[in-house]
Design a protein around this motif. Structure first.
Motif, short mmCIF file in Angstrom:
data_model
loop_
_atom_site.label_atom_id
_atom_site.label_comp_id
_atom_site.label_asym_id
_atom_site.label_seq_id
_atom_site.Cartn_x
_atom_site.Cartn_y
_atom_site.Cartn_z
N SER A 17 0.68 -1.10 -0.04
CA SER A 17 -0.10 -0.19 0.02
C SER A 17 1.02 1.25 0.01
CB SER A 17 -0.90 -0.06 1.33
OG SER A 17 -1.55 1.35 1.18
N ARG A 19 -0.65 4.18 0.75
CA ARG A 19 -1.54 5.03 1.78
C ARG A 19 -0.73 5.59 2.67
NH1 ARG A 19 -5.94 5.10 5.07
NH2 ARG A 19 -5.47 2.99 5.93
N SER A 22 -1.46 3.95 6.09
CA SER A 22 -1.91 2.43 5.72
C SER A 22 -1.85 1.61 6.92
CB SER A 22 -1.03 2.10 4.63
OG SER A 22 -0.63 0.48 4.71
N ASN A 24 -1.32 -1.42 6.52
CA ASN A 24 -0.11 -2.62 6.30
C ASN A 24 1.10 -1.90 6.19
OD1 ASN A 24 -1.60 -5.11 5.20
ND2 ASN A 24 -3.00 -3.48 4.50
N ASN A 86 -10.27 -6.19 -3.75
CA ASN A 86 -11.20 -7.06 -4.43
C ASN A 86 -10.93 -8.51 -4.42
OD1 ASN A 86 -13.03 -5.02 -5.30
ND2 ASN A 86 -11.37 -4.40 -6.61
#
Ligand SMILES: Cc1cc2nc3c(=O)[nH]c(=O)nc-3n(C[C@H](O)[C@H](O)[C@H](O)COP(=O)(O)O)c2cc1C
Length: 198
Positions: A17, A19, A22, A24, A86
């Protein structure tokens, strides 16, 4: 009788990630904090790695890719924190693995011990993404630690607003994972050269 001391191990910590806050990336920072004696975790940021393009690869690895491969080669093992997008591995991480998987069979991932963990906001806790990542890494001839699993569900309850892991039970799980990764890496030390040669 003389006691044998194990040489120190360096684990490259990769979060899938980009972000800022994040979860993670927070897991990797937590791994840095709780790394057991004789091990250290070096975080690696995937932000500069371009999208894989075989034409570009033919001309030579871009500097960010070459740097990534060098970092993997220099590490004794990898610890990867994957989000789940997803029900799969996020493109950022899949793309980095694809670059590092080349050239096939002799790539830096061949014979490299790997531990996987992951955090998601959902109840599935990245179980599906981790299974996909495990499957993909098998084809790179990476040696993925079977157990323990670190599956962090409903991550918003376990991290603060900056993405720092605050849940003590999860911190202990991350530490257990690294203890197992150290044992796994030491056990596999002899077999890495054979894996690359085969
Ligand atoms: C494109 C996209 C797909 C997602 N799909 C899933 C999913 O399949 N399962 C899940 O538990 N969370 C899913 N999420 C939510 C992520 O768990 C959540 O964004 C998480 O914070 C991502 O990890 P990070 O905090 O390390 O960036 C999805 C998020 C995005 C942006």
């Amino acid at each position: 009788m003389a006691t044998r001391t194990n040489p120190p191990l360096t684990f490259l910590g990769i979060a899938g990630s980009l972000r800022r806050a994040s979860y993670n990336r927070g897991l990797i920072r937590a791994a840095v904090e709780v790394a057991p004696a004789g091990t250290s975790v070096l975080p690696y940021d995937l932000a500069d790695i371009p999208m894989f393009n075989a034409d570009v690869e033919t001309e030579g690895d871009p500097p960010a890719v070459a740097d990534f491969k060098r970092a993997i080669a220099a590490a004794d093992a990898l610890v990867i924190a994957t989000p789940e997008y997803n029900h799969c591995v996020p493109g950022v991480l899949k793309n980095a693995v694809d670059w590092a998987s080349r050239p096939p069979r002799t790539a830096v991932l061949a014979g490299k011990p790997v531990a996987i963990m992951g955090a998601s906001t959902g109840r599935g806790a990245t179980a599906r993404a981790q299974a996909h990542l495990r499957d993909g890494l098998a084809y790179t001839n990476g040696f993925v630690l079977p157990l323990p699993e670190v599956l962090v569900a409903i991550a918003g309850e376990k991290f603060d607003g900056d993405g720092n892991l605050t849940d003590r039970a999860t911190l202990a799980e991350v530490r257990d994972l690294l203890i197992s990764l150290a044992a796994w890496t030491r056990r596999l030390g002899q077999t890495r050269d054979e894996a690359i040669a085969s």
